[in-house]
Design an enzyme around this catalytic site. Structure first.
Site, PDB file in Angstrom:
ATOM      1  N   HIS A  61       0.910  -1.229   0.020  1.00  0.00           N
ATOM      2  CA  HIS A  61       0.012  -0.189  -0.004  1.00  0.00           C
ATOM      3  C   HIS A  61       0.640   1.300  -0.035  1.00  0.00           C
ATOM      4  O   HIS A  61       1.960   1.335   0.361  1.00  0.00           O
ATOM      5  CB  HIS A  61      -0.901  -0.069   1.270  1.00  0.00           C
ATOM      6  CG  HIS A  61      -0.256  -0.176   2.436  1.00  0.00           C
ATOM      7  ND1 HIS A  61       0.429   1.271   3.109  1.00  0.00           N
ATOM      8  CD2 HIS A  61       0.066  -1.049   3.378  1.00  0.00           C
ATOM      9  CE1 HIS A  61       0.816   0.822   4.309  1.00  0.00           C
ATOM     10  NE2 HIS A  61       0.903  -0.456   4.459  1.00  0.00           N
ATOM     11  N   ASP A  62       0.129   2.137  -0.676  1.00  0.00           N
ATOM     12  CA  ASP A  62       0.803   3.448  -0.736  1.00  0.00           C
ATOM     13  C   ASP A  62       2.357   3.589  -1.390  1.00  0.00           C
ATOM     14  O   ASP A  62       3.037   4.705  -1.206  1.00  0.00           O
ATOM     15  CB  ASP A  62       0.919   4.069   0.681  1.00  0.00           C
ATOM     16  CG  ASP A  62      -0.347   4.313   1.221  1.00  0.00           C
ATOM     17  OD1 ASP A  62      -1.218   5.016   0.866  1.00  0.00           O
ATOM     18  OD2 ASP A  62      -0.616   3.659   2.168  1.00  0.00           O
TER      19      ASP A  62
ATOM     20  N   GLY B  98       4.878  -1.044   2.923  1.00  0.00           N
ATOM     21  CA  GLY B  98       4.180   0.303   2.527  1.00  0.00           C
ATOM     22  C   GLY B  98       4.896   1.549   2.483  1.00  0.00           C
ATOM     23  O   GLY B  98       5.985   1.635   2.843  1.00  0.00           O
TER      24      GLY B  98
END
Length: 284
Positions: free
Chosen positions: A129-130, A147
């Site tokens: 994520h991200d 992340g």
């Protein structure tokens, strides 16, 4: 436009599940047993070969290809995530191989996971994520990243490397196979080992991409000024100022300096003491 659509029909295999609301461009191919969620946008010429799952608020760039059993835009592996409408974006002509997982962003992060154009992500890699991957990046088999990782254009991450969350990998950097990367890698840097240590610059990429010999010579001198054999006597800040003043004319060196000056949560990968004897090798 009608003639173009006839020449490049969108083909959906009867076993594929495409939710109402998904938007498909011209010439899209969705193979057997694929699943496409209701908030997905698939641009022209995208191919999902088979058993591909795309979910969330996800956009697949034109001409990108997805191999069996990869997943794109699924919920992040973050216990703070509570179902917020975060996003995942994949650039044009990117290739995602078998069993790759690319998760959407988080509300506590940037809210988007972004992969650039002309990227190759090989089998079993994980993009958390991200994360933000630039253009023309190559991620080799079994690479995993935490992340919020940022990877610059043209970087190469070799097989089974592990990248700590919030690490930045600079433009055209090289991360060696099975490296454990806990800190930021400067643009054009080459790192190896667990934990990763800076061994030089990515000379092969520089030469293959037309960087002139005098620029490479300057970069070698600047690098050895920043990272002298056995660490040198001057503090790093003093060495940094020396490079800043001595190589103001070289845009690539200034790019390295700007990367070092930028905010960082992880610090910099540096050479192990005594490694400088190998910093000048063309094969690094």
């Amino acid at each position: 436009m009608h003639a173009v659509e006839e020449a490049r029909p969108t083909v959906i295999h009867p076993t594929a599940l495409v939710a109402s609301g998904a938007r498909l461009g011209v010439g899209v191919k969705i193979g057997p047993w694929c699943s496409v969620g209701p908030n997905v946008v698939i641009e022209d010429g995208v191919e999902l070969i088979s058993h591909v799952v795309v979910d969330g608020q996800t956009r697949l760039g034109a001409g990108s290809r997805y191999f069996p059993f990869c997943t794109v835009g699924m919920a992040p592996q973050d216990l703070k995530y509570k179902g917020e409408p975060t996003r995942c974006e994949i650039g044009a002509r990117t290739v995602v191989r078998e069993h790759v997982t690319i998760h959407r962003g988080t509300a506590t992060g940037s809210g988007v996971t972004r992969v650039g154009s002309d990227v190759l992500i090989m089998a079993n890699a994980h993009v958390a994520h991200d994360c933000v991957l630039g253009d023309r990046v190559i991620i080799v088999n079994n690479v995993v990243m935490g992340g919020h990782v940022s990877i610059g254009d043209d970087a190469r991450i070799m097989g089974s490397a592990a990248i700590h969350q919030f690490v930045r990998i600079g433009h055209a950097a090289l991360v060696g196979g099975v490296a454990g990367v806990e800190a930021d890698v400067i643009p054009y840097g080459s790192v190896l080992g667990n934990r990763a240590r800076l061994i030089g610059l990515h000379w092969i990429w520089l030469r293959r991409n037309g960087v002139q010999s005098h620029d490479i010579h300057d970069m070698r001198r600047a690098f050895l000024t920043l990272y002298p054999k056995n660490g040198g006597d001057a503090p790093f800040a003093v060495r940094l100022d020396a490079v800043r003043q001595g190589f103001a004319h070289n845009a690539r060196i200034q790019e390295i300096l700007a990367f070092i000056d930028a905010p960082s949560r992880r610090g910099l990968v540096r050479p192990a003491r005594g490694d400088a004897s190998g910093l000048d090798t063309e094969g690094a």
